[in-house]
Enzyme design. Structure first.
Site, PDB file in Angstrom:
ATOM      1  CG  HIS C  68      -1.538   1.321   1.514  1.00 29.60           C
ATOM      2  ND1 HIS C  68      -2.523   1.874   0.727  1.00 29.60           N
ATOM      3  CD2 HIS C  68      -1.308   2.213   2.509  1.00 29.60           C
ATOM      4  CE1 HIS C  68      -2.881   3.055   1.233  1.00 29.60           C
ATOM      5  NE2 HIS C  68      -2.156   3.289   2.304  1.00 29.60           N
ATOM      6  CD1 TRP C 141       6.721   3.327   4.383  1.00 27.55           C
ATOM      7  CD2 TRP C 141       7.777   4.208   2.625  1.00 27.55           C
ATOM      8  NE1 TRP C 141       7.103   4.597   4.728  1.00 27.55           N
ATOM      9  CE2 TRP C 141       7.742   5.168   3.674  1.00 27.55           C
ATOM     10  CE3 TRP C 141       8.389   4.541   1.413  1.00 27.55           C
ATOM     11  CZ2 TRP C 141       8.323   6.428   3.533  1.00 27.55           C
ATOM     12  CZ3 TRP C 141       8.954   5.803   1.273  1.00 27.55           C
ATOM     13  CH2 TRP C 141       8.912   6.733   2.341  1.00 27.55           C
ATOM     14  CB  SER C 172      12.469   9.441  -9.970  1.00 19.85           C
ATOM     15  OG  SER C 172      11.274   8.787  -9.649  1.00 19.85           O
ATOM     16  CG  HIS C 255      12.479  14.645   5.902  1.00 23.23           C
ATOM     17  ND1 HIS C 255      11.430  14.311   6.737  1.00 23.23           N
ATOM     18  CD2 HIS C 255      12.246  15.911   5.495  1.00 23.23           C
ATOM     19  CE1 HIS C 255      10.630  15.370   6.832  1.00 23.23           C
ATOM     20  NE2 HIS C 255      11.111  16.336   6.107  1.00 23.23           N
ATOM     21  CD  GLU C 257       9.779  10.132  -2.354  1.00 21.14           C
ATOM     22  OE1 GLU C 257      10.706  10.606  -3.044  1.00 21.14           O
ATOM     23  OE2 GLU C 257       8.723   9.702  -2.855  1.00 21.14           O
ATOM     24  CG  HIS C 304      12.210  14.340  11.699  1.00 25.04           C
ATOM     25  ND1 HIS C 304      12.137  15.531  11.023  1.00 25.04           N
ATOM     26  CD2 HIS C 304      11.589  13.441  10.904  1.00 25.04           C
ATOM     27  CE1 HIS C 304      11.500  15.353   9.870  1.00 25.04           C
ATOM     28  NE2 HIS C 304      11.161  14.099   9.782  1.00 25.04           N
ATOM     29  NE  ARG C 452       3.587   3.491  11.017  1.00 23.79           N
ATOM     30  CZ  ARG C 452       4.420   4.211  10.292  1.00 23.79           C
ATOM     31  NH1 ARG C 452       5.308   4.988  10.881  1.00 23.79           N
ATOM     32  NH2 ARG C 452       4.405   4.147   8.980  1.00 23.79           N
TER      33      ARG C 452
END
Lengths: 194, 110, 607
Positions: C68, C141, C172, C255, C257, C304, C452
């Site tokens: 997902h 992911w 990309s 990040h 990203e 972070h 999670r």
């Protein structure tokens, strides 16, 4: 090679292919930067040997460094020859650059195989992983460069390369010099600072 | 084919410049190897080597890659990511300094 | 006669190098993957609707949340943004196409092949001797080491993930180099950088983020490939390595990203709001500089994501501080958007609804984000559903809302027809209600203690967790219904959509000065630009005259080329080699690449 991108007017007055290539080189700084960072972060953390000082051969690698530096000289001479239309010398210098690149690669192959004989395989320790992947990536880049240069050399032999293609040669030069510059960093960081 | 950019490239380094740069590169390399081998220099090995190799780097980039004579924008396209990569390298060294010794060696946590 | 008739048929699409066609290809492919990712989300939510869910088992659940997220990030959101980069940016800058049209086509084909490669894993289990149909990636992911090591993930699942991502990265990167040079070098006369439409500016910043961030993950993935296939120890503790290296390399990419994901949507919002407030963007210069600043600062915050790793108080403090600081330019943009609407002549189109919804939802996502910036607070929040709430407020409420705004805004330009506004409003409100029902409870679910990435939970996990999960699932289902409404709207519009002229909205920027859809050459005459909002009259400038309907002389457009597609095929073949343990496949893949590149290089191709 298409000339079209170059003959159009551009907003910044800069050749589009050259601009794209400098952006690519910038991107490659991050690629090699990450590899070198990993090498440095893992330096001294190998749990088993062989350790760098046991296998790294400075005289041999100094020769490789010298070889690559001279190949950069050959490259600028090749470009200068193409720019002034002197295709005889362009062919000589292009071939010389590729030839020195091949010598460098031969040196890398020799170095890797001798390391393996001394017990440093890819799986041996952290030094092996980081060293082989870093210098291997660099070597792969040199290989691509040699192929590129030999292609240009063959085109020149076929009479299909001339001053009109100076930009193509210049861009291949940018690639080649960058690969040389990365080696300058690797030589210092991996070989000389142990 | 002339492009507007080529006006800037009037100041082409001539062959003499290229050869002089090559000579300096060789000398710098000799110095680097010299510093490595001569024990007297070992206390300052790292800074000296970094400076010498930075000089070689700069010479190739500025003269062989023509950056000195070309548009400043190309310098930006190369310099900004280079700076970023250097920053990342330094940050990672700082982040790992001390942390990694806690792993395989099984040192104190925290 | 305005130019050669546009080629039709499958072959013309396979060989196309036209940015508009490539934009449409990206759009439909990305939309398909969006639906796939959405289905994966629905199954996840159905499984979690009640405690002790039995819809799917743990392994399947791991595959679902991994795919997902991976699908949504890399195969839906990024390519949907890319579809607008492709279609709209050349139009906004007054160009006929991008600088490297074949490279552009190559980027698309690599994306398609990479997406298919990764999703093939759902069906090829038997080929690998797995007991199941699916060997889809199941490591999250973000693929944390050392779960992703061969020892702990022996099957091909993670291999599909690593190799698929490597392929997608190339897509990309190639596109990014293309757009950087296009935006800088192909602007119409008079189109100075500070006259660029905000969407184009944000696109430019995004491309710079791509070319600097993707190499880092490439290296991290190479290390993982080597660990999994060649027995190296990059992430192996016993050899002196550390899984934390993976985290650094991943988040150094990860990040930037997220800014790659949000900046284009912010650019879209910055176009849509002025158009439907009939008022220029408030503080254009500040908005542009904030975008650039976000790009730079985005490089300083990556750890972070690692506050619970034990980096130490100094690292935590530094990254906490930089993360709080990055909220500033973001906040600045929000104030500028609100000021744009203030006192404007508002037309409540669907595009505007989504754009305003973006602002509201992104504020909420930003607030939870700022709460993450404090390491002690984050220790409570990390790895809980609180983070899932944050992610979805910024990526769904943010990026996806922005993309929908773009779809309703630019649909007429890209297809020549308007999406139905009534259906659009239904789509918006169902989505808005659905998303808030789905994700707002997650703030509480997380703080009440639900971690999670767990496939089910006990009834007594925490007060109200089960009920809130049910609410969240209902919200997700509502989003599903809303999306169906949107699909119906798209389908209906094909035949019954109101025809759009050049400029159905009264837009200010160049794309509205040409027909919908544009002719293959875009502009019959390249306009000269004298202001930031060329098509609007201002105190200093008259509105520009749109280019004439027919060009004064025939305009050359490059034909198609097969070499981008051929070259692109080399990549999945190469990627298949380690999976199949077949060295000859590697040689074949490399050969296809080489032949493709050589033929490409020596093909006569005039832009």
């Amino acid at each position: 090679m298409t000339h079209a991108a170059a003959t159009h007017h551009t907003s910044m007055g800069l050749d589009s292919r050259k601009m794209a290539f400098w952006a690519f080189i910038g991107s490659e700084c991050l690629l090699f930067g990450s590899l070198i960072s990993t090498y440095l972060v893992y330096k001294g953390k190998s749990v088993v040997g062989p350790y760098p000082h046991e296998v790294l051969n400075i005289p041999f690698t100094s020769f490789s460094t010298f070889d690559l530096l001279m190949s950069s000289l050959m490259m600028v001479l090749a470009l200068a020859a193409v720019q002034r239309g002197d295709m005889k010398w362009a062919k000589i210098w292009l071939f010389a650059t590729a030839f020195l690149g091949l010598i460098f690669l031969a040196g890398q192959v020799y170095e890797f195989t001798s390391f393996v004989h001394e017990g440093l395989t890819l799986q041996t320790n952290l030094f092996a992983c980081t060293f082989y992947v870093l210098t291997g990536t660099h070597g792969a880049h040199v290989t691509v460069g040699v192929l590129w240069l030999l292609t240009l050399w063959v085109r020149a032999l076929q009479g299909k390369l001339g001053p009109a293609h100076a930009l193509t040669v210049e861009i291949s030069g940018l690639y080649w010099h960058f690969v040389d510059v990365v080696w300058i960093v690797i030589f210092t960081v991996v070989y000389l600072i142990q | 084919m002339t492009e507007p950019g080529q006006a800037r490239e009037r100041a082409h380094p001539n062959i003499g410049t290229y050869l002089r740069v090559a000579a300096v590169l060789v000398i710098l390399t000799v110095l680097e190897v010299g510093v490595f081998y001569v024990p007297a220099f070992h206390p300052m090995l790292v800074p000296v080597l970094l400076v010498l190799s930075a000089c070689k780097f700069a010479l190739v980039v500025l003269f062989y890659m023509h950056l000195k004579m070309d548009s400043p924008f190309f310098s930006f396209l190369f310099g900004a990511p280079l700076l970023l990569a250097t920053g990342v390298l330094v940050a990672l060294l700082l982040l790992f300094y001390g942390t990694l010794t806690l792993r395989g060696a099984g040192g104190a946590g925290g | 006669m305005s130019g050669p008739p546009e080629a039709r048929g499958l072959r013309s699409w396979l060989l196309t190098t036209d940015h508009k066609r490539i934009g449409l290809l990206y759009f439909w492919t990305a939309l398909a993957f969006f639906l796939v990712g959405g289905l994966e989300a629905l199954v996840i939510r159905l499984q979690l609707a009640q405690p002790n869910g039995r819809l799917v088992g743990a392994e399947t659940f791991n595959q679902l949340f991994t795919m997902h997220a991976t699908t949504m990030v890399f195969l839906a959101l990024m390519p949907l943004s890319a579809s607008f980069f492709n279609y709209i940016v050349p139009l906004q800058i007054g160009a006929r196409d991008v600088v490297f049209p074949r490279l552009n086509a190559f980027s698309y084909w690599v994306f398609l092949l990479g997406g298919l490669f990764m999703n093939a894993s759902w069906f090829v289990g038997p080929l690998f001797g797995a007991g199941t149909l699916s060997v889809a990636p199941d490591g999250g992911w973000f693929g944390y080491a050392n779960l992703t090591s061969r020892q702990y993930s022996p099957g091909p699942n993670i291999d599909f993930w690593v190799l698929g991502l490597q392929i997608l990265g190339i897509s990309s990167l190639a596109a990014a180099f293309n757009f950087i040079v296009t935006i800088l070098n192909l602007r119409a006369p008079g189109l100075k950088m500070m006259r660029l439409p905000t969407f184009t500016w944000m696109t430019l910043v995004t491309q710079f983020l791509i070319i600097t961030a993707f190499p880092v993950i490439t290296v991290g993935l190479v290390f993982l490939v080597f660990d999994r296939f060649f027995g190296t120890h990059f992430y192996v503790v016993q050899a002196g390595g550390t899984p934390v290296l993976w985290q650094h390399l991943f988040w150094l990419f990860g990040h930037p990203e997220v800014y790659i994901l949000i900046l284009p949507a912010m650019g879209i919002v910055s176009e849509v709001l002025p158009t439907f407030a009939r008022k220029p963007l408030f503080g254009y210069t500040v908005v542009v500089y904030s975008g650039v600043l976000i790009g730079f600062m985005g490089w300083g915050v990556w750890s972070h994501h690692m506050f619970s790793v034990g980096l130490g108080p100094i690292a935590d403090s530094v990254f906490g501080a930089t993360t709080m600081l990055i909220a500033v330019p973001t906040g600045v943009k929000i104030f500028n958007w609100i000021a744009t609407l203030w006192g404007g002549d508002i037309r409540g189109t669907t595009a505007l609804h989504f754009a305003v919804g973006f602002i509201a939802m992104f504020i909420i996502g930003g607030l939870s984000g700022v709460s993450h910036a404090s390491p002690p607070a984050d220790l409570q929040q990390t790895d809980t559903y609180y983070v899932v709430a944050h992610i979805h407020y910024v990526l769904f409420g943010g990026t996806i809302f922005g993309l929908f705004a773009g779809m309703y805004y630019w649909w007429p330009k890209m297809t020549g027809r308007l999406l139905n506004e009534a259906l659009g409003k239904v789509h918006f409100w169902l989505t808005f209600i659905g998303m808030n029902l789905a994700f707002f409870p997650m703030h509480f679910i997380g703080l009440l203690g639900m971690p999670r990435r767990i496939y089910t939970y006990a009834p007594d996990l925490g007060a109200g967790i089960a009920q809130l999960n049910l609410v969240s699932t209902i919200g997700a289902l509502l989003i599903g219904v809303a999306t169906l409404v949107f699909v119906w709207n798209m389908w209906r519009t094909r035949r019954h959509g109101q025809a759009a002229g050049n400029d159905p909205w009264g837009g200010a920027t160049l794309e509205w000065s040409i027909p919908s859809p544009p002719p293959v050459y875009n502009f019959s005459v390249i306009p000269t630009v004298e202001s930031r909002l060329p098509r609007w009259k201002s105190e200093h400038h008259a509105a520009m005259r749109d280019p004439p309907a027919a060009p004064p002389a025939p305009i050359h457009v490059p034909g198609g080329s097969m070499w981008p597609l051929v070259t692109a095929l080399g990549l999945p073949v190469l990627a298949l080699a380690p999976l199949a343990h077949a060295l000859w496949l590697a040689f074949l893949g490399a050969a296809i690449l080489l032949i493709g590149i050589y033929r490409w290089a020596f093909e006569p191709f005039e832009v």
